[in-house]
Design a protein around this motif. Structure first.
Motif, short mmCIF file in Angstrom:
data_model
loop_
_atom_site.label_atom_id
_atom_site.label_comp_id
_atom_site.label_asym_id
_atom_site.label_seq_id
_atom_site.Cartn_x
_atom_site.Cartn_y
_atom_site.Cartn_z
N GLU A 67 11.31 5.64 7.31
CA GLU A 67 10.38 5.87 5.92
C GLU A 67 9.35 7.01 6.53
O GLU A 67 9.10 7.40 7.55
N THR A 68 9.07 7.98 5.59
CA THR A 68 8.15 8.88 5.67
C THR A 68 6.84 8.22 5.03
O THR A 68 6.69 8.24 3.82
N ILE A 69 5.90 8.48 5.71
CA ILE A 69 4.35 7.65 5.17
C ILE A 69 3.30 8.64 5.20
O ILE A 69 3.25 9.34 6.66
N GLY A 70 2.63 8.98 4.30
CA GLY A 70 1.46 9.70 4.31
C GLY A 70 0.26 8.88 4.34
O GLY A 70 0.20 7.79 3.75
N ILE A 71 -0.71 9.16 5.04
CA ILE A 71 -2.00 8.68 5.17
C ILE A 71 -3.20 9.66 4.83
O ILE A 71 -3.09 10.84 5.54
N ILE A 72 -3.97 9.24 3.93
CA ILE A 72 -5.32 10.14 3.67
C ILE A 72 -6.44 9.41 3.43
O ILE A 72 -6.48 8.10 3.20
N ASP A 117 7.57 8.87 1.07
CA ASP A 117 8.18 7.75 0.59
C ASP A 117 6.91 7.07 0.02
O ASP A 117 7.14 6.46 -1.01
N ARG A 118 6.00 6.84 0.66
CA ARG A 118 4.68 6.09 0.39
C ARG A 118 3.32 6.80 1.01
O ARG A 118 3.49 7.39 2.25
N ASN A 150 -9.89 3.76 3.63
CA ASN A 150 -11.32 3.88 3.21
C ASN A 150 -12.25 2.94 4.05
O ASN A 150 -12.11 1.64 3.94
N HIS A 151 -13.07 3.39 4.60
CA HIS A 151 -14.00 2.69 5.77
C HIS A 151 -13.12 1.76 6.52
O HIS A 151 -13.59 0.43 6.72
N GLY A 152 -12.15 1.91 7.13
CA GLY A 152 -11.30 1.20 8.02
C GLY A 152 -10.35 0.25 7.35
O GLY A 152 -10.04 -0.83 8.02
N ARG A 153 -10.39 0.23 6.08
CA ARG A 153 -9.40 -0.42 5.52
C ARG A 153 -8.46 0.24 4.57
O ARG A 153 -8.61 1.32 4.20
N ILE A 154 -7.34 -0.31 4.21
CA ILE A 154 -6.40 0.27 3.30
C ILE A 154 -6.51 -0.14 1.96
O ILE A 154 -6.84 -1.22 1.34
N GLU A 155 -7.00 0.98 1.40
CA GLU A 155 -7.47 0.75 0.01
C GLU A 155 -6.35 0.65 -1.08
O GLU A 155 -6.51 0.03 -2.09
N ASP A 156 -5.33 1.47 -0.85
CA ASP A 156 -4.12 1.38 -1.69
C ASP A 156 -3.03 2.00 -0.94
O ASP A 156 -2.94 2.68 -0.03
N ILE A 157 -1.67 1.77 -1.45
CA ILE A 157 -0.57 2.00 -1.04
C ILE A 157 0.43 2.35 -2.21
O ILE A 157 0.58 1.65 -3.06
N GLY A 158 1.13 3.57 -2.28
CA GLY A 158 1.90 3.90 -3.28
C GLY A 158 2.37 5.23 -3.34
O GLY A 158 2.36 5.90 -2.09
N THR A 159 3.19 5.57 -4.22
CA THR A 159 3.83 7.04 -4.27
C THR A 159 2.70 8.08 -4.83
O THR A 159 1.45 7.42 -5.36
N ASN A 167 -5.42 5.06 -8.37
CA ASN A 167 -6.43 5.04 -7.47
C ASN A 167 -7.53 6.15 -7.53
O ASN A 167 -7.18 7.37 -7.69
N ASP A 168 -8.67 5.73 -7.70
CA ASP A 168 -9.77 6.80 -7.94
C ASP A 168 -10.08 7.82 -6.90
O ASP A 168 -10.06 9.03 -7.47
N LEU A 169 -9.98 7.35 -5.72
CA LEU A 169 -10.33 8.24 -4.47
C LEU A 169 -9.14 9.23 -4.57
O LEU A 169 -9.35 10.27 -4.13
N TYR A 170 -7.83 8.75 -4.57
CA TYR A 170 -6.68 9.79 -4.47
C TYR A 170 -6.66 10.71 -5.71
O TYR A 170 -6.53 11.84 -5.22
N SER A 171 -7.00 10.29 -6.78
CA SER A 171 -6.96 11.15 -7.92
C SER A 171 -8.03 12.22 -7.82
O SER A 171 -7.72 13.36 -8.37
N SER A 172 -9.11 11.83 -7.27
CA SER A 172 -10.27 12.61 -7.42
C SER A 172 -9.99 13.68 -6.36
O SER A 172 -10.38 14.83 -6.43
N LEU A 173 -9.46 13.36 -5.46
CA LEU A 173 -9.21 14.18 -4.21
C LEU A 173 -8.24 15.22 -4.59
O LEU A 173 -8.30 16.69 -4.30
N ASN A 174 -7.11 14.63 -5.18
CA ASN A 174 -6.01 15.64 -6.00
C ASN A 174 -6.49 16.39 -6.94
O ASN A 174 -6.13 17.83 -6.98
#
Length: 575
Positions: free
Chosen positions: A362-367, A537-538, A543-552, A560-567
């Motif tokens: 799998e290909t995983i992105g982390i942001i 793939d995902r 966020n602050h040492g936790r996984i806030e969300d996972i998805g495409t 996800n507000d954080l991801y959409s705002s960064l985008n």
């Protein structure tokens, strides 16, 4: 501390034993010479006995020659033993640092390790050479001189019994007051080395921002502090000389006064008084040498503690005690309620309750925002850090159960600030696989899109890399390090913001090449740029040492507000 340091003597035990033996013979002969001189003066010169003068003169020459030979031997063996001991200490320290985990490395700064491997080792080397030669010679000379003085004349020898403890008390007071300075001195050496190291490595930034004067001031501050501390210690230690001279001169006056009275009273002969002067000099000279030894040992004690700290430091990451797993056949990764904190006694968790399953291939992105522990998360996979709670499993096994070499050979990690080493580009690439053929090297470079610019160099893959890789650009350096990682043919490839200096077009081509040529390799891409991970793939949002969300990408844009705002922010910035 002593027990730890002595383990590094090893193959130099013979020289370490021979040196004090040779010194002992040298001292006994030297201390016997004044006694023979008294015979020569009293029974030879004073009585005009030419035959005795000749015999004793030749005997003295022979003794002086033998003493000289043993002295040379002692110097040779002590120098060889001390140099070998220092070499072993450096080796032991350096070898142990290679086993350090990131947690151990965080404990010691690089500048401190450099000081310990250089200045502290030199102090120990000098102290050890003194210990097996001069530290044997001085007390032995003191004892034998006093014994021989009593043999010559007990009445005059009593003054030595009085002088020695007085000197010992004064010496102890001097050392007691000087010792606290030295640990502070070595800590400031660490700071000075750190300043120099940062300045040399960042000299381009220093000049770019015109901060030369600030760096000079910073260096001067550290240097002046060392000067101030050393001066304070030396002012106390300098008291040795006048105290010794006072005792020496006082001893000579007492010898002259009482010796003259004994000669006039026919209780002593001239030659005996001459030998007493010689023994007096030997006693006080040995006391002076002892003061120097104690001074050096005082300095080296602080150095010894710093060295043993490194040698005795146990890696927080160790091999499994029994039956380590030596086969890693896929890139499946599971984080099972994983927690991590940098300080064992801290209540602050860098990672908190991480539950994650990454499938092999799998290909995983982390942001995530800066400080969200993205890099810390992936550092758990090759055991650069160990989890504080929970577990991390790779290919169905807890990472703690793997043979470390097996695990790390199958997990390639490329960092944003990866280092290139002095040598050719080909040498640097072979860090990934020292047995790689030229064809394999070129293939990996092509996947990393490094082959093109490498061939533009006059020497191609044989181009020499300057220290720190200063003769290649940031993007070129990153592509070389990616190619180096690919040569490992890993089951898991981690790219930790490792294409930040590469243009977006080249970065996309690298991602496509990785997907095409390494379909079964699990790929984890950490990036601050959404464009770098949007095709994963995902995508994991930290966020602050936790996984806030996972998805495409599309799913996270929607929910996800954080991801959409960064985008949104990055999209507007690109326009």
């Amino acid at each position: 501390m002593i027990k730890t340091l002595m383990k590094s003597i090893r193959q130099y035990r013979k020289e370490s034993i021979l040196s004090p033996i040779f010194v002992s013979v040298e001292v006994f002969i030297e201390m016997f010479i004044p006694y023979i001189m008294s015979w020569l003066i009293d029974d030879g010169i004073m009585k005009g006995n030419t035959s005795l003068i000749t015999k004793l003169g030749l005997f003295l020459l022979l003794m002086a020659f033998i003493s000289l030979m043993f002295g040379i031997g002692a110097s040779y063996f002590s120098a060889k033993a001390a140099a070998g001991f220092a070499a072993n200490l450096r080796k032991d320290m350096f070898f142990n640092t290679q086993n350090f985990s990131f947690e151990n490395i965080d404990k010691f700064s690089s500048s401190s390790l450099v000081t310990r491997l250089t200045t502290d080792i030199n102090n120990i080397q000098l102290a050890y050479q003194m210990l097996i030669r001069i530290a044997v010679r001085a007390p032995l000379m003191l004892i034998v001189s006093i014994v021989m003085a009593f043999v010559v004349n007990a009445k005059l020898a009593i003054q030595f019994v009085i002088m020695a403890p007085i000197m010992a008390i004064l010496l102890a007071l001097i050392i007691k007051n000087a010792f606290p300075f030295f640990p502070k001195i070595f800590k400031n050496y660490d700071k000075l080395n750190q300043t120099v190291r940062e300045n040399v490595r960042g000299i381009r930034e220093v000049k770019t921002y015109v901060h030369e004067q600030e760096q000079i001031d910073k260096f001067s501050k550290s240097s002046n502090m060392i000067y101030k501390l050393f001066s304070g210690a030396q002012k106390i230690i300098a008291l040795n000389a006048p105290v010794m001279m006072l005792l020496l001169n006082g001893s000579m006056l007492l010898l002259s006064w009482f010796g003259a009275k004994l000669i006039v009273g026919h209780e002593m002969q001239t030659g005996q008084l001459v030998s007493m002067f010689s023994y007096s000099n030997s006693v006080l000279f040995s006391l002076m040498i002892l003061s120097m030894i104690f001074t050096q040992l005082t300095i080296s004690q602080a150095s010894g503690k710093r060295i043993t700290e490194v040698i005795n430091e146990q890696s927080t990451i160790t091999q499994p005690a029994k039956h380590p797993v030596t086969d890693l056949n896929n890139g499946d990764i599971v984080f099972d309620h994983a927690n991590f904190k940098y300080e064992k006694d801290s209540d602050v968790l860098a990672l908190s309750d991480i539950n994650l399953h990454i499938h092999s291939g799998e290909t995983i992105g982390i942001i995530g925002e800066t400080g969200s522990s993205k890099s810390t998360l992936v550092a758990m996979i090759p055991r650069l850090y160990d989890v504080s709670g929970g577990a991390v499993r790779v290919a169905g096994h807890n990472v703690r159960s793997y043979d470390l070499k097996t695990l790390r050979d199958n997990v390639a990690m490329v960092l944003q600030n990866n280092v290139l080493f002095s040598g050719t580009i080909k040498d640097n690439l072979r860090w990934g696989n020292e047995n790689a053929s030229d064809e394999e090297i070129i293939a990996a470079a092509k996947v990393a899109h490094a082959d093109g610019f490498i061939n533009e160099f006059p020497d191609g893959y044989d181009t020499m890399i300057e220290q720190g890789g200063n003769n290649v650009s940031g993007g070129q350096k990153q592509r070389i390090t990616i190619a180096r990682a690919l040569l490992k043919k890993p089951k898991i490839l981690i790219l930790d913001d490792s294409t930040s200096a590469v243009d977006t077009k080249t970065e996309k081509e690298i991602r496509l090449a990785l997907k095409r040529d390494m379909p079964n390799t699990t790929k984890i891409i950490i990036s601050q740029r959404i464009v770098s991970i949007k095709d994963a793939d995902r995508i994991i949002v930290m966020n602050h040492g936790r996984i806030e969300d996972i998805g495409t990408h599309d799913e996270l844009i929607e929910r996800n507000d954080l991801y959409s705002s960064l985008n949104k922010y990055q999209s507007e910035k690109e326009k």
